[in-house]
Design a protein around this motif. Structure first.
Motif, mmCIF file in Angstrom:
data_model
loop_
_atom_site.group_PDB
_atom_site.id
_atom_site.type_symbol
_atom_site.label_atom_id
_atom_site.label_comp_id
_atom_site.label_asym_id
_atom_site.label_seq_id
_atom_site.Cartn_x
_atom_site.Cartn_y
_atom_site.Cartn_z
ATOM 1 N N GLU A 1 0.818 -1.220 0.000
ATOM 2 C CA GLU A 1 0.000 0.000 0.000
ATOM 3 C C GLU A 1 0.851 1.269 0.000
ATOM 4 O O GLU A 1 0.366 2.347 -0.344
ATOM 5 C CB GLU A 1 -0.935 0.010 1.217
ATOM 6 N N GLY B 1 0.984 3.114 -3.567
ATOM 7 C CA GLY B 1 -0.181 3.928 -3.900
ATOM 8 C C GLY B 1 -0.317 5.138 -2.987
ATOM 9 O O GLY B 1 -0.746 6.215 -3.417
ATOM 10 N N ALA B 2 0.062 4.950 -1.741
ATOM 11 C CA ALA B 2 -0.068 6.055 -0.776
ATOM 12 C C ALA B 2 0.858 7.213 -1.131
ATOM 13 O O ALA B 2 0.513 8.379 -0.949
ATOM 14 C CB ALA B 2 0.232 5.550 0.635
ATOM 15 N N ALA B 3 2.032 6.890 -1.657
ATOM 16 C CA ALA B 3 3.011 7.936 -1.984
ATOM 17 C C ALA B 3 2.897 8.407 -3.432
ATOM 18 O O ALA B 3 3.502 9.417 -3.811
ATOM 19 C CB ALA B 3 4.427 7.412 -1.737
ATOM 20 N N SER B 4 2.148 7.670 -4.244
ATOM 21 C CA SER B 4 2.254 7.821 -5.701
ATOM 22 C C SER B 4 2.002 9.241 -6.190
ATOM 23 O O SER B 4 2.754 9.775 -7.009
ATOM 24 C CB SER B 4 1.310 6.836 -6.397
ATOM 25 N N ASN B 5 0.947 9.874 -5.723
ATOM 26 C CA ASN B 5 0.618 11.214 -6.224
ATOM 27 C C ASN B 5 1.702 12.223 -5.869
ATOM 28 O O ASN B 5 2.148 13.000 -6.716
ATOM 29 C CB ASN B 5 -0.748 11.642 -5.671
ATOM 30 N N ASP B 6 2.130 12.206 -4.630
ATOM 31 C CA ASP B 6 3.190 13.136 -4.224
ATOM 32 C C ASP B 6 4.501 12.822 -4.936
ATOM 33 O O ASP B 6 5.253 13.727 -5.288
ATOM 34 C CB ASP B 6 3.382 13.096 -2.702
ATOM 35 N N GLY C 1 4.659 14.425 1.955
ATOM 36 C CA GLY C 1 3.601 13.467 1.611
ATOM 37 C C GLY C 1 4.164 12.078 1.330
ATOM 38 O O GLY C 1 3.579 11.065 1.728
ATOM 39 N N LEU D 1 -3.878 6.991 5.415
ATOM 40 C CA LEU D 1 -4.834 6.758 4.323
ATOM 41 C C LEU D 1 -5.660 5.505 4.524
ATOM 42 O O LEU D 1 -6.814 5.433 4.113
ATOM 43 C CB LEU D 1 -4.088 6.600 2.986
ATOM 44 N N PRO E 1 -4.346 -3.366 -3.098
ATOM 45 C CA PRO E 1 -2.894 -3.628 -3.158
ATOM 46 C C PRO E 1 -2.455 -4.863 -2.370
ATOM 47 O O PRO E 1 -1.515 -5.543 -2.770
ATOM 48 C CB PRO E 1 -2.277 -2.367 -2.553
ATOM 49 N N PRO F 1 -5.192 3.198 -2.262
ATOM 50 C CA PRO F 1 -4.703 4.300 -1.405
ATOM 51 C C PRO F 1 -4.874 5.682 -2.043
ATOM 52 O O PRO F 1 -5.256 6.634 -1.355
ATOM 53 C CB PRO F 1 -3.208 3.982 -1.220
ATOM 54 N N ASP F 2 -4.625 5.794 -3.344
ATOM 55 C CA ASP F 2 -4.694 7.128 -3.945
ATOM 56 C C ASP F 2 -6.135 7.617 -4.078
ATOM 57 O O ASP F 2 -6.388 8.823 -4.053
ATOM 58 C CB ASP F 2 -3.983 7.148 -5.299
ATOM 59 N N ARG G 1 -8.387 6.885 -1.798
ATOM 60 C CA ARG G 1 -8.602 7.307 -0.406
ATOM 61 C C ARG G 1 -7.985 8.681 -0.154
ATOM 62 O O ARG G 1 -8.537 9.491 0.593
ATOM 63 C CB ARG G 1 -7.982 6.295 0.559
ATOM 64 N N ARG G 2 -6.821 8.915 -0.741
ATOM 65 C CA ARG G 2 -6.206 10.236 -0.570
ATOM 66 C C ARG G 2 -7.164 11.328 -1.049
ATOM 67 O O ARG G 2 -7.351 12.348 -0.376
ATOM 68 C CB ARG G 2 -4.890 10.311 -1.355
ATOM 69 N N LEU H 1 -10.283 11.470 1.383
ATOM 70 C CA LEU H 1 -9.936 12.039 2.691
ATOM 71 C C LEU H 1 -9.576 13.516 2.585
ATOM 72 O O LEU H 1 -9.866 14.297 3.499
ATOM 73 C CB LEU H 1 -8.799 11.237 3.333
ATOM 74 N N PHE I 1 -5.073 12.203 9.175
ATOM 75 C CA PHE I 1 -4.804 12.389 7.754
ATOM 76 C C PHE I 1 -4.481 13.860 7.482
ATOM 77 O O PHE I 1 -3.528 14.174 6.759
ATOM 78 C CB PHE I 1 -6.012 11.951 6.913
ATOM 79 N N ALA J 1 -1.054 14.717 8.602
ATOM 80 C CA ALA J 1 0.001 14.000 7.859
ATOM 81 C C ALA J 1 0.104 14.447 6.405
ATOM 82 O O ALA J 1 1.197 14.539 5.855
ATOM 83 C CB ALA J 1 -0.261 12.487 7.910
ATOM 84 N N ARG J 2 -1.024 14.747 5.781
ATOM 85 C CA ARG J 2 -0.999 14.909 4.328
ATOM 86 C C ARG J 2 -1.424 16.284 3.808
ATOM 87 O O ARG J 2 -1.117 16.621 2.674
ATOM 88 C CB ARG J 2 -1.896 13.830 3.672
#
Lengths: 596, 596
Positions: A515, A518-523, A578, A586, B328, B345-346, B348-349, B352, B563, B566-567
């Motif tokens: 995960e 995907g959690a970091a992908s955009n940043d 991010g 997330l 994932p 995750p993205d 959800r980003r 959120l 969130f 953190a983001r």
């Protein structure tokens, strides 16, 4: 109405002074692609865009396309067909196609520069010829000999156009879910049955025949993406002898009602046992489709660039003309009732943001295209391999960043106009609506971001990134004593270094938790894009030293680079945070709790 | 079609558990505004929005308004008039107006909460009754007795509506440039002549009479903003005895063709010697207009909030329903062909982000409105003064941040839908088009940013900021030992501290270079907004301790706060860098060099 002048001068600076394409082309064996021919092609493309396409931009938006529900024929907006005929007569459809199929065999890099101008003139119109290129590539690589013989020439010369029929209502990102079936016929062809949606140029009145490349499943297909095959399925049947026959059993069922690109026909296509021919091997259609898709993704990046350029031009013109309030330090226009709003620092922030993202983005894109050319044409196989790695890495960055920046640039375009930006007659709102498709089709920004951090980075141990960073390092070394660059290189070096570290950090975390990617992908995507642009802005400044551009032009490059480093590059601070934040914040929320 | 359920539960949490409005209202003398009545009003507003307004949202977009060029009458979309009648019958137009003019005398804070639901149901429709409120405020404060007598009651009861006629083609931000003239008539009235543009609800078929509050210049007016007067100029003339007479010499010349809010009639209004009556003193119209404008600016912030909420709901519903690809960590839906995209995750980003900005933004807005109420109704004059300072400071933050976040939230809304987000039938693209006006009207984001850093900060020695920071400091002190908040308060404290320092820094620089304010303004605005939201997210978590909401609701608040910290809050890193960067990189480029 928004106006547009193809940015010939900046394109020339990018091609000749920064990237220096002429020797690159020569090395790849593009013997005709010398500076003189390049400039002649660019000038002609600019003329065509400025005088033929751009005046039709608002026309297409207002008229849209019309579907006759009885005949299933689609009529394009007034002037679109005539413009297409001129485009074909000018030989534009085959500019970069192989000579053996009637093309002119020019580098894709040159094609990209002309595409930017074509899309800048009229994005919706530009979508009609666009997908023929992908169809040609797929057939060239995977088609049987008779298919190449029959389909490539008319596609290259533009008498026919192509489509990519991928998406279905329940299968977008996840093509493994598609339901369209292909049943074998006695004659070796297949009967294609199913519904495809979002088919760009699926039906229209610009050409005699439309060549659909359709993903479908054979009866014995395994489930998922490994059970997809590709079929060439023309609107009018075509025999193996090339003779065009009767109408095929497929038609446009509806035109989508869209937010923008109204001039483009976005079709629901119904296939009712239509005759199609297998392209490539059974169940390996996705592979062939990726050939089309990668080229299409870079192409969408160029579309983003083109809309950014157009929005920037509109905003700049208005910011100079619009007289409102006084400059912060006092009247600069004392004989007029007010000063132009370009005197306001925050209006300048918007204009410079657009300028920095557009001109920097242009270099990012041209560089990616030179690697695309090298991946096919470099003499040395190792060089081809390396170029392929680099362009694969740069493709999601080009696609996603250039289109996201077009959202920002068209936002700024409207914002600079104030309330007038919201009104149709000024044309700025059309740009924002048109650009809005670009972060969605050919894979959303989310998909590009995942492609970048996953397939193109984690799965290759950062092969593409390493190549890019080596280029940056070499540039820094080469310019160690260059006084022009002294203010930029330490920052660039630090960011490049941080990029590598952040990559190792996130890939390491992903090894134990998938995960994290995907959690970091955009940043990670945006972080990458901004560092890449920092490199191109430093190189732009370096290139002014030996450029024949005016002093004002060179000074503007230096000033824009300074703005970029001062005001845009710091966005990497938030993106780095991010990336480092991890997946927990997330993933913690159960999906039921989102609206508890 | 996008659907909407008024977010009653979260509004109740915000009003009762976080802000605790009941004791505040009691202290201000709103004796009737107890919890029971508040909840009854909220429920009824939710019902009206969900069942009457929301179903007309797409209808308004498709039908728009129609102008009859002969009669100059405007017809609204089907259902709009009936909905307005129900709105009037429900007593909604006078909810917060003074009892002496037929209103119900409820706090503006409660009005805001109902407005959010009304705008969320149907933004375009909500603009018809909206500006009556500003007209009432202007007349109440500056009108002559007969004007109050004659105009206020029908405006409050909703049989008439009001407009604000400010903008002219050459005068938007800079109203000092306006050209509309007011010539004295023999009877004490004035003949108003000129053209106004962008007049919301300038002409429509919902009511019997439309009361235009028009800015114009008297013959002896000094140049610039100090020469502007305000006139009440009804569509049908109204005598000082209240008798409605003949049609006034004013009409709607055209409807603007807009990007969105098609259901709202945005008019070009032509005044051809129309009979108007001076409101307030000659040449002091701008002062009266500011009364309307400040309330309107907060109101536009609420509109932004409402569109963010609607986009968030749409995206959440789709993210749960849309099955595409696998999570994932492997299938969470193994019996179905794919997992819902909310597993990504993205995605959800995006969800959120919307949730954090919307729910946090709601508290920012409610807080501002409680200060608006206190500025008028607090018993202690010092408290009124203090509340006025605070709401003045919070107004540009509320207006600009909530509308900018609606651009982001509607962007995310489309993005979560992929290509389907671009198609009209899903309704997400309408939200993005509708929200696009919000960062433009009642002063662009650039104007709000300048107002915040200039008039509301530099010119007051940071009076509003000091009040806000004192509140934050008190909260941190009060919760020093609160384990729920241990992870948030150190960060909040550091950010609050940094906000003060950045402010001193930029204001100091501006003393010697006035361009520094505009150069930092945009980053200062967003920096401020994100720190304010960090405060409200910490307070939300604190409020869960004594809330009667479900455990799931409370857990979601904690998770969203995490969130946010953190983001989202790390965006302040780039904004701080932008504030610190100074004006040079913006101002260096000569305007001729922008396209050298």
């Amino acid at each position: 109405m928004s106006t547009y002048t193809a940015p010939l001068n900046d394109i020339r600076f990018a091609l000749h002074d920064v990237i220096k394409v002429e020797p690159l082309f020569a090395k790849m064996g593009f013997d005709d692609a010398n500076a003189e021919l390049i400039d002649a092609v660019l000038e002609e493309a600019a003329r065509f865009s400025n005088t033929v396409l751009s005046p039709l931009n608002a026309v297409g938006d207002q008229h849209g396309c019309k579907l006759d529900k009885t005949s299933h024929e689609v009529t394009t907006a007034p002037g679109f067909k005539q413009a297409y005929q001129q485009f074909v007569e000018g030989g534009w459809t085959g500019l970069t196609s192989a000579v053996e199929y009637g093309g002119q065999g020019m580098p894709e890099t040159l094609g990209m520069a002309t595409s930017e101008m074509v899309s800048g003139g009229n994005l919706a119109w530009s979508l009609f010829p666009l997908l023929s290129h992908g169809a040609v590539e797929a057939l060239k690589h995977y088609g049987q000999d008779w298919q190449k013989e029959v389909f490539l020439k008319p596609l290259v010369e533009g008498t026919w156009t192509g489509t990519m029929c991928l998406t279905e209502p329940h299968a977008g990102t996840d093509l493994g879910l598609l339901k369209t079936r292909a049943e074998p016929n006695a004659d070796g062809s297949y009967a294609i049955t199913g519904t495809k949606i979002f088919i760009t140029a699926g039906e229209h009145d610009l050409v005699d025949n439309i060549v659909h490349l359709v993903l479908a499943k054979l009866p014995d297909a395994p489930a998922g993406p490994k059970g997809i095959s590709l079929f060439v399925t023309p609107k009018f049947k075509v025999g193996q002898d090339g003779v065009v026959g009767e109408r095929n059993a497929l038609h446009c069922g509806a035109l989508e009602h869209k937010m923008g690109i109204h001039g483009s026909s976005t079709c629901v296509m119904n296939f009712d046992g239509a005759q199609g021919w297998l392209v490539g091997e059974p169940h390996k259609g996705l592979q062939a489709m990726f050939v089309m898709m990668n080229s299409a993704r870079l192409g969408v990046g160029i579309q983003g660039l083109s809309q950014s350029e157009r929005a920037t031009q509109g905003a700049l013109r208005y910011a100079r003309e619009r007289l409102q309030s006084r400059a912060p330090k006092g009247a600069i226009n004392p004989d007029k009732p007010a000063d132009p709003i370009i005197a306001q620092p925050d209006v300048r922030r918007m204009l410079l943001t657009n300028k920095a993202l557009t001109e920097g983005g242009r270099l990012l894109a041209i560089h990616a295209y030179t690697q695309l050319d090298a991946a096919q044409h470099a003499k040395d196989p190792a060089e081809r391999e390396q170029a392929n790695t680099l362009v694969s890495f740069l493709t999601p960055i080009t696609k996603a960043c250039l289109t996201e920046w077009s959202i920002e640039a068209t936002y700024n375009g409207i914002q600079a106009f104030g309330g007038h930006g919201f009104i149709a007659e000024h044309g700025m709102e059309q740009l924002a609506r048109d650009a809005r498709i670009l972060t969605l089709y050919e894979g959303t920004t989310g998909i590009q971001a995942l492609d970048l951090i996953g397939r193109k980075t984690a799965m290759t141990q950062g092969a593409g990134l390493k190549l890019f960073l080596a280029e940056v390092e070499q540039f820094i070394k080469d310019n160690a004593g260059n006084p022009l660059l002294a203010e930029f290189l330490p920052v660039l070096g630090a960011k490049a270094n941080e990029w590598g570290k952040l990559t190792i950090d996130v890939v390491t975390r992903a090894a134990s938790n998938p995960e994290e990617l995907g959690a970091a992908s955009n940043d990670y995507l945006f972080y990458s894009g901004y560092v890449v642009l920092a490199y191109w802005w430093a190189r732009s400044v370096a290139a002014t030293a030996n450029s024949s551009q005016t002093d004002a032009f060179k000074q503007a490059k230096l000033e824009t680079a300074r703005f970029y480093y001062a005001r845009i590059l710091p966005r990497t601070l938030s993106h780095a945070a991010g990336i480092a934040a991890g997946a927990d914040s997330l993933m913690a929320m159960d999906q039921a709790r989102f609206d508890a």
